[in-house]
Design an enzyme around this catalytic site. Structure first.
Site, PDB file in Angstrom:
ATOM      1  N   HIS A 121     -21.027 -10.277 -39.490  1.00 17.63           N
ATOM      2  CA  HIS A 121     -20.493  -9.572 -40.660  1.00 17.63           C
ATOM      3  C   HIS A 121     -21.622  -8.711 -41.226  1.00 17.63           C
ATOM      4  CE1 HIS A 121     -19.139  -9.183 -44.872  1.00 17.63           C
ATOM      5  NE2 HIS A 121     -17.935  -9.529 -44.469  1.00 17.63           N
ATOM      6  N   ASP A 198     -24.745 -18.116 -40.953  1.00 24.60           N
ATOM      7  CA  ASP A 198     -23.739 -17.632 -41.887  1.00 24.60           C
ATOM      8  C   ASP A 198     -22.504 -18.514 -41.680  1.00 24.60           C
ATOM      9  OD1 ASP A 198     -21.600 -16.389 -43.062  1.00 24.60           O
ATOM     10  OD2 ASP A 198     -21.943 -14.427 -42.154  1.00 24.60           O
ATOM     11  N   GLN A 201     -17.124 -18.730 -42.707  1.00 19.82           N
ATOM     12  CA  GLN A 201     -15.828 -19.109 -42.126  1.00 19.82           C
ATOM     13  C   GLN A 201     -15.847 -20.555 -41.638  1.00 19.82           C
ATOM     14  OE1 GLN A 201     -13.217 -17.118 -42.275  1.00 19.82           O
ATOM     15  NE2 GLN A 201     -14.320 -15.312 -42.998  1.00 19.82           N
ATOM     16  N   LYS A 224     -13.831 -18.458 -50.200  1.00 20.43           N
ATOM     17  CA  LYS A 224     -13.072 -18.697 -48.969  1.00 20.43           C
ATOM     18  C   LYS A 224     -12.779 -20.183 -48.798  1.00 20.43           C
ATOM     19  CE  LYS A 224     -15.618 -14.918 -46.883  1.00 20.43           C
ATOM     20  NZ  LYS A 224     -14.782 -13.753 -46.606  1.00 20.43           N
ATOM     21  N   CYS A 362     -15.754  -5.492 -42.010  1.00 20.73           N
ATOM     22  CA  CYS A 362     -17.211  -5.497 -42.248  1.00 20.73           C
ATOM     23  C   CYS A 362     -17.948  -5.942 -40.993  1.00 20.73           C
ATOM     24  CB  CYS A 362     -17.591  -6.392 -43.425  1.00 20.73           C
ATOM     25  SG  CYS A 362     -16.861  -5.897 -44.967  1.00 20.73           S
TER      26      CYS A 362
HETATM   27  N1  PMP Z   1     -19.994 -13.599 -43.492  1.00 22.50           N
HETATM   28  C1  PMP Z   1     -18.753 -13.782 -43.039  1.00 22.50           C
HETATM   29  C2  PMP Z   1     -18.554 -14.354 -41.659  1.00 22.50           C
HETATM   30  C3  PMP Z   1     -17.667 -13.454 -43.838  1.00 22.50           C
HETATM   31  O1  PMP Z   1     -16.426 -13.637 -43.387  1.00 22.50           O
HETATM   32  C4  PMP Z   1     -17.903 -12.917 -45.137  1.00 22.50           C
HETATM   33  C5  PMP Z   1     -16.753 -12.531 -46.040  1.00 22.50           C
HETATM   34  N2  PMP Z   1     -15.827 -11.662 -45.429  1.00 22.50           N
HETATM   35  C6  PMP Z   1     -19.222 -12.763 -45.562  1.00 22.50           C
HETATM   36  C7  PMP Z   1     -20.240 -13.115 -44.716  1.00 22.50           C
HETATM   37  C8  PMP Z   1     -19.561 -12.219 -46.913  1.00 22.50           C
HETATM   38  O2  PMP Z   1     -19.132 -13.084 -47.915  1.00 22.50           O
HETATM   39  P1  PMP Z   1     -19.127 -12.621 -49.452  1.00 22.50           P
HETATM   40  O3  PMP Z   1     -18.494 -11.276 -49.486  1.00 22.50           O
HETATM   41  O4  PMP Z   1     -18.332 -13.674 -50.125  1.00 22.50           O
HETATM   42  O5  PMP Z   1     -20.560 -12.601 -49.900  1.00 22.50           O
END
Ligand code: PMP
Length: 404
Positions: A121, A198, A201, A224, A362
């Site tokens: 991401h 990270d 998920q 999430k 993203c």
């Molecule tokens: N890493 C992953 C794998 C994600 O799915 C997301 C959220 N789409 C993020 C990072 C970023 O999270 P946040 O926008 O809550 O900081």
């Protein structure tokens, strides 16, 4: 016993609403999950009954709120098998990764290498790009195989004497691929690199034991995980946090301040400058408590059943391409519809009450890897049902007719 999604649904007030005259089918939980009443009530209760700023008061409400905030930290620590002092509350996973990258960056040199993967991401890419721009570090990219697995052999080859940091996704938000965090950590450590996962998920769908994984840092967001927005978690091994310079300066992160000197508080407070997201932390604590009270392996089996059902039903559709077929993947279906832009697919699905995500998620390097500019994504959560899975495929088939 099978997981009772219908019973759980009743705990999520929003799920009973309609969208465009149709029952809401919410398949966008990988972007942000809906909230159970337990979370809503914990936050409301704090505001209605016991609210003040934390860590600085000598009065009852301040003490009660501080206790609730620190209880949330304890809940997070217990949830991932960490010590309380190893849990830093941040605004989200994004801020947590920025905090780590900026802190580690202080001691990185030009030519040092950071290993990322093609399935990251942007939250786990851009903060490292900052170090490329500002410090001259070199970013190395682990390829993704055609079925969505990480190319572990290539990863091994990328690890070398200049590798300082490895930052990888535990579970891809696009492919659903679940990486073997423990094995990848061991390989990185053998090369002498620090490791960040990270877990945005993965944390939602499987038990995470940071001690067992062995990574130096593990991050995730509250929203999430059925908790509120504005709160996230940075886990750092005690010795790693102790060695990390502060990220932001302000109240509560210092030990002493004079006109010509400062000393810092110990972790985790060193990294929580200013008034923290008190209510959101309390909400996250409630979400974790709520989720822990559920049968998580039954939830995982339920989500897998939903995914398998949808995957089976779309298998015969020659106008649909699924991206991400790694064995053991999570319940995320990324797909493209022949002749249709993903945004149009999502907008038409919305007319049928079906909420999916569409775009680059993203994850532009990953989109490029699969030769697409965007995809649609249906992500399944504990509150989704087989009827909803069917409603999604039916709506998708009708949607495709617009482009046929
Ligand atoms: N890493 C992953 C794998 C994600 O799915 C997301 C959220 N789409 C993020 C990072 C970023 O999270 P946040 O926008 O809550 O900081």
């Amino acid at each position: 016993m099978a997981f009772d999604a219908e019973a759980v649904r009743r705990e999520f007030p929003i799920l009973s609403r309609q969208v465009n005259g149709k029952p809401l089918v919410y398949l966008d939980s990988a972007a942000s999950a809906q909230k159970p009443r337990a979370v809503i009530e914990a936050m409301t209760h704090a505001m209605e009954y016991s609210y003040a700023n934390v860590h600085r008061g000598l009065h009852t409400l301040a003490n009660e709120t501080t206790d609730a905030y620190e209880a949330a930290r304890r809940a997070v620590a217990g949830f991932i098998n960490a010590a309380e002092t190893e849990i830093v509350f941040t605004k989200g996973a994004t801020e947590a990764i920025n905090l780590v990258a900026s802190g580690l960056g202080a001691s990185l040199q030009a030519g040092d290498e950071i290993v990322l993967s093609q399935m990251e991401h942007h939250a786990n890419i851009v903060p490292w790009h900052f170090l490329r721009e500002r410090k001259g570090v070199v970013l190395k990219w682990v390829p993704v195989l055609d079925d969505g697995r990480l190319d572990v052999a290539a990863y091994q080859d990328l690890l070398g004497p200049r590798t300082r940091v490895v930052a990888l996704s535990h579970m891809s938000n696009v492919l659903g691929t679940v990486n073997d965090a423990k094995a990848l950590t061991q390989m990185a450590r053998a090369a002498g690199a620090l490791v960040l996962f990270d877990g945005c998920q993965a944390i939602v769908h499987q038990p995470v034991d940071v001690k067992d994984i062995g990574a130096d840092f593990y991050v995730f967001s509250g929203h999430k995980l059925y908790g509120p927005t504005g709160i996230g978690v940075l886990y750092g091994k005690a010795e790693r946090l102790a060695a990390l310079p502060p990220y932001q300066g302000g109240g509560e992160m210092i030990a002493t301040v004079s006109k010509d000197a400062i000393t810092y508080a110990d972790p985790p407070h060193r990294f929580e400058a200013g008034t923290p997201a008190i209510l959101e932390a309390i909400g996250l604590g409630a979400a974790i408590q709520w989720l822990t009270a559920q049968d998580r392996s039954a939830i995982a089996a339920h989500e897998q059943r939903l995914y398998a059902h949808v995957r089976d039903r779309v298998a015969g559709l020659n106008w649909l391409r699924v991206i991400g077929e790694a064995p053991g993947k999570g319940a995320i279906l990324s797909f493209t519809v022949e002749g249709a832009h993903a945004h149009d697919v999502a907008q038409i699905l919305d007319r049928y009450g079906v909420a999916v995500r569409a775009g680059t998620h993203c994850a532009e390097p990953l989109m490029r890897r699969f030769g697409v500019t965007s995809s649609a994504r249906a992500s399944f959560a504990l509150y989704n049902t087989l009827d909803e899975a069917d409603a999604f495929v039916d709506a998708l088939t009708k949607t495709q007719a617009f482009f046929a």
